[in-house]
Design an enzyme around this catalytic site. Structure first.
Site, short mmCIF file in Angstrom:
data_model
loop_
_atom_site.label_atom_id
_atom_site.label_comp_id
_atom_site.label_asym_id
_atom_site.label_seq_id
_atom_site.Cartn_x
_atom_site.Cartn_y
_atom_site.Cartn_z
N CYS A 75 -36.76 25.62 83.05
CA CYS A 75 -36.30 26.62 82.10
C CYS A 75 -37.52 27.46 81.71
O CYS A 75 -38.48 26.92 81.14
CB CYS A 75 -35.73 25.90 80.88
SG CYS A 75 -35.22 26.99 79.53
N CYS A 183 -35.33 33.67 84.65
CA CYS A 183 -34.51 32.69 83.91
C CYS A 183 -33.75 31.92 84.98
O CYS A 183 -33.20 32.53 85.90
CB CYS A 183 -33.55 33.41 82.97
SG CYS A 183 -32.24 32.32 82.32
N1 DGL Z 1 -32.42 28.89 81.89
C1 DGL Z 1 -33.31 29.26 80.86
C2 DGL Z 1 -34.54 29.99 81.39
O1 DGL Z 1 -34.94 29.76 82.51
C3 DGL Z 1 -32.84 29.94 79.62
C4 DGL Z 1 -31.42 30.06 79.30
C5 DGL Z 1 -31.14 30.15 77.83
O2 DGL Z 1 -31.33 31.21 77.21
O3 DGL Z 1 -30.75 29.11 77.31
O4 DGL Z 1 -35.12 30.79 80.71
#
Ligand code: DGL
Length: 254
Positions: A75, A183
């Protein structure tokens, strides 16, 4: 001491980290993976940095109780908010974070026009400004994509993704050589994003993160050649979310 039973944990705010897990499984099919998505608290990207940090540290603590040899923060948002604190909290654990694939963009397209699509936390954190300062020749457009994480979490249709992304990306059509998907949810919207930006190459950090994890495990002599398993967990008490994770993983491994 590490044993055969230790997992490689993969963490994300929700289903997005599956885009990193698929690269990890491809590279290390004999390992035991434990994926945890915090969908009950997603999206992280519109929260305060302190909230994201607290949620990430809490998730890491729960994962640690299950026996880990490595923790992959799949993430970008959680990495930007909490990677330093995680490394301080678990100094003996292999902790790998994901960051926007800027180096890949700079290496492949030096001096070119690059867009970075990411959550508000990732776009405003100091980690990104420090990364950007390393590539002064790059012409960068920062592109927030409000609502996209929610759509991917909900398993939205191609039409719904297109309705959100068309107006957002229209000003960038023909303007970017590469678009960094900063993301881990976004690669699941990759086919739609690509169709709206013909001629723009999409880059993401999933594969690089998997390679770095492999390198660290090899260096620590912690690689396994087992049968390989993936255990999926989520903070949302709803079997549907685990089914979605399973489907995203299986479809992307085909
Ligand atoms: N998947 C996450 C990232 O790589 C973020 C998603 C979210 O905003 O929860 O930033």
């Amino acid at each position: 001491m590490n044993t055969r039973e230790d997992y490689i944990a993969v963490f994300d705010s929700g289903v997005g980290g599956i885009s990193v897990l698929r690269e990890l499984v491809r590279l290390m099919p004999g390992e035991r993976f434990l994926y945890f998505g915090d969908s009950a608290n997603a999206p992280y990207g519109s929260r305060t940095t302190e909230e994201v940090r607290a949620l990430t540290l809490r998730a890491a603590e729960k994962l640690m109780q299950q026996g880990l040899k490595a923790l992959v923060i799949a993430c970008n948002t959680a990495t930007a908010a909490a990677i330093r604190q995680l490394r301080e909290a678990y100094p003996r654990l292999i902790v790998v974070g994901i960051e926007p694939a800027l180096k890949m963009a700079a290496d492949r397209y030096p001096g070119c026009r690059v867009g970075i699509m990411a959550t508000p936390v990732t776009l405003r954190e100091e980690k990104l400004s420090r990364q950007l300062a390393r590539f002064p020749g790059m012409q960068v457009s920062l592109i927030p994509a409000p609502g996209l994480v929610e759509l991917v979490e909900a398993g939205a249709s191609r039409e719904a993704l297109e309705a959100l992304l068309r107006p957002l990306l229209a000003p960038f059509a023909g303007q970017l050589d590469a678009l960094v998907l900063g993301c881990t949810h976004y690669p699941f919207a990759g086919p739609v994003i690509g169709s709206l930006l013909p001629g723009t190459v999409l880059l993401d950090g999933g594969e690089g993160t998997a390679r770095e994890t492999l390198r660290r495990l090899r260096e620590a002599e912690l690689l396994e050649e087992g049968t390989g398993t993936v255990l999926l967990q989520n903070s949302l008490p709803d079997p549907e979310i685990l089914n979605r994770c399973k489907a995203l993983l299986e479809n992307s491994l085909l």
